[in-house]
Design a protein around this motif. Structure first.
Motif, short mmCIF file in Angstrom:
data_model
loop_
_atom_site.label_atom_id
_atom_site.label_comp_id
_atom_site.label_asym_id
_atom_site.label_seq_id
_atom_site.Cartn_x
_atom_site.Cartn_y
_atom_site.Cartn_z
N VAL A 96 0.62 -1.31 -0.17
CA VAL A 96 -0.30 -0.04 0.04
C VAL A 96 0.89 1.51 -0.13
O VAL A 96 0.77 2.31 -0.23
CB VAL A 96 -0.79 -0.21 1.14
N ASP A 97 1.87 1.22 0.31
CA ASP A 97 2.70 2.44 0.88
C ASP A 97 3.56 2.92 -0.58
O ASP A 97 3.64 4.08 -0.76
CB ASP A 97 3.60 2.72 1.65
N HIS A 98 3.66 1.71 -1.20
CA HIS A 98 4.42 1.81 -2.85
C HIS A 98 3.99 2.29 -3.50
O HIS A 98 3.17 2.97 -4.26
CB HIS A 98 5.00 0.10 -2.81
N ARG A 99 2.18 1.34 -3.61
CA ARG A 99 1.28 1.92 -4.78
C ARG A 99 0.27 4.15 -3.87
O ARG A 99 0.23 4.27 -5.17
CB ARG A 99 0.28 1.34 -4.25
N VAL A 100 0.56 4.04 -2.88
CA VAL A 100 0.26 5.00 -2.72
C VAL A 100 1.45 6.32 -3.32
O VAL A 100 0.92 7.89 -3.85
CB VAL A 100 0.22 5.65 -1.10
N LYS A 101 2.41 5.74 -2.96
CA LYS A 101 4.30 7.01 -2.95
C LYS A 101 3.76 7.19 -4.19
O LYS A 101 4.09 8.25 -5.16
CB LYS A 101 5.39 6.21 -2.86
N ASN A 102 3.70 5.61 -5.67
CA ASN A 102 3.89 5.79 -7.15
C ASN A 102 2.02 6.71 -7.09
O ASN A 102 3.14 7.94 -7.84
CB ASN A 102 3.52 4.19 -7.55
N SER A 103 1.66 6.13 -7.20
CA SER A 103 -0.09 7.72 -7.06
C SER A 103 0.77 8.28 -6.76
O SER A 103 0.13 9.76 -7.50
CB SER A 103 -0.96 7.21 -6.37
N LEU A 104 1.06 9.75 -5.90
CA LEU A 104 1.41 10.69 -5.48
C LEU A 104 2.30 11.21 -6.65
O LEU A 104 2.24 12.54 -7.12
CB LEU A 104 1.98 10.63 -4.39
N GLN A 105 2.99 9.99 -6.69
CA GLN A 105 4.62 10.63 -8.18
C GLN A 105 3.42 11.25 -9.38
O GLN A 105 4.26 11.72 -10.06
CB GLN A 105 5.58 9.40 -8.15
N VAL A 114 0.70 11.75 -10.04
CA VAL A 114 -0.28 13.16 -8.93
C VAL A 114 0.68 14.19 -9.70
O VAL A 114 0.51 16.00 -9.90
CB VAL A 114 -1.38 13.46 -7.96
N GLY A 115 0.97 14.25 -8.94
CA GLY A 115 2.75 15.18 -8.72
C GLY A 115 3.36 15.63 -9.94
O GLY A 115 2.96 16.98 -10.51
N SER A 116 3.24 14.68 -11.44
CA SER A 116 3.90 14.76 -12.42
C SER A 116 2.78 15.42 -13.17
O SER A 116 3.14 16.66 -13.97
CB SER A 116 4.65 13.60 -13.42
N MET A 117 1.68 15.18 -12.59
CA MET A 117 0.97 15.43 -13.90
C MET A 117 0.53 17.15 -13.27
O MET A 117 0.14 18.16 -14.16
CB MET A 117 -1.08 15.02 -13.51
N LEU A 118 0.72 17.26 -12.17
CA LEU A 118 0.82 18.67 -11.57
C LEU A 118 1.38 19.51 -12.35
O LEU A 118 2.17 20.61 -12.50
CB LEU A 118 0.65 18.84 -10.58
N ARG A 119 3.01 18.87 -12.53
CA ARG A 119 4.33 19.39 -12.84
C ARG A 119 3.76 20.28 -14.25
O ARG A 119 4.47 21.61 -14.39
CB ARG A 119 5.07 19.06 -12.45
N LEU A 120 3.27 19.26 -14.96
CA LEU A 120 2.76 19.18 -16.34
C LEU A 120 2.04 20.18 -16.89
O LEU A 120 2.19 21.33 -17.30
CB LEU A 120 2.37 17.68 -16.93
#
Length: 209
Positions: A176-185, A187-193
């Motif tokens: 779960v931690d791994h998936r949450v971290k990936n999801s946040l990454q 989302v962060g990439s989309m926000l930066r784009l």
């Protein structure tokens, strides 16, 4: 074979006690049974498909024997405490090489090791090379000791289940931690784009003006 052999074997293997290392708790039960019944041999055994494994023993010096010489493989088909004063007179035992030998086994007494639904997985038994009997008090002692063995087995099975559940929970938490971290990454990439696109649009608008 036992009438419910498949279920019996599944229950036996689920205990996780086959090929378990020697433990003082079981060795003490075997030693006590030997002393109480005044026999040279006592065994806590588990009857598998092709062998019997000795969870504890005194007077034998081995950890397992083939099923074709097993006395307990016959006893698990019976109920309660089995006492055979002279195995040479028992039709299930009289051809066993452990019995037919000149100095072979003669006396057998065993209490079933049963899981909660009544399936036998083995016995606590005492053996002697002389013909003899066993009184009611000692029969009851074997029955009580057999129940204590089963409580020890069930306790270890429960603890192992808890440990496995904890291990699964830890694996799940990490996943779960791994998936949450990936999801946040992501989302962060989309926000930066999106921010980059907005900056580009703003720059174009300024240039057009």
């Amino acid at each position: 074979p036992h009438p419910r052999q498949a279920a019996r074997l599944a229950a036996l293997r689920a205990t996780g006690m086959l090929d378990a290392p020697r433990e003082a708790d079981f060795e003490e039960v075997a030693a006590l049974a030997s002393r109480l019944c005044d026999t040279p041999i006592a065994v806590v055994n588990l009857v598998e498909e092709r062998r019997q494994f000795f969870l504890a023993e005194t007077g034998l010096g081995v950890r397992e024997t083939p099923l074709d010489t097993s006395l307990c493989a016959h006893v698990i088909l019976r109920e309660g405490v089995t006492v055979i004063e002279d195995m040479r007179r028992d039709p299930a035992m009289d051809c066993n090489p452990l019995v037919t030998a000149a100095d072979g086994l003669r006396f057998y007494a065993g209490a079933l090791l049963e899981i909660r639904d009544g399936l036998p997985i083995g016995t606590l038994c005492v053996l002697d090379t002389r013909v003899r009997g066993l009184d009611a008090t000692h029969r009851e002692a074997l029955r009580v000791l057999a129940r204590q063995v089963m409580r020890q087995i069930e306790l270890r099975q429960a603890l192992r289940g808890l440990a496995e559940a904890a291990a699964r929970e830890e694996v799940l938490r990490r996943e779960v931690d791994h998936r949450v971290k990936n999801s946040l990454q992501v989302v962060g990439s989309m926000l930066r784009l999106q921010a980059g696109r907005a900056d580009s649009e703003a720059a174009l608008a300024d240039a057009a003006a």
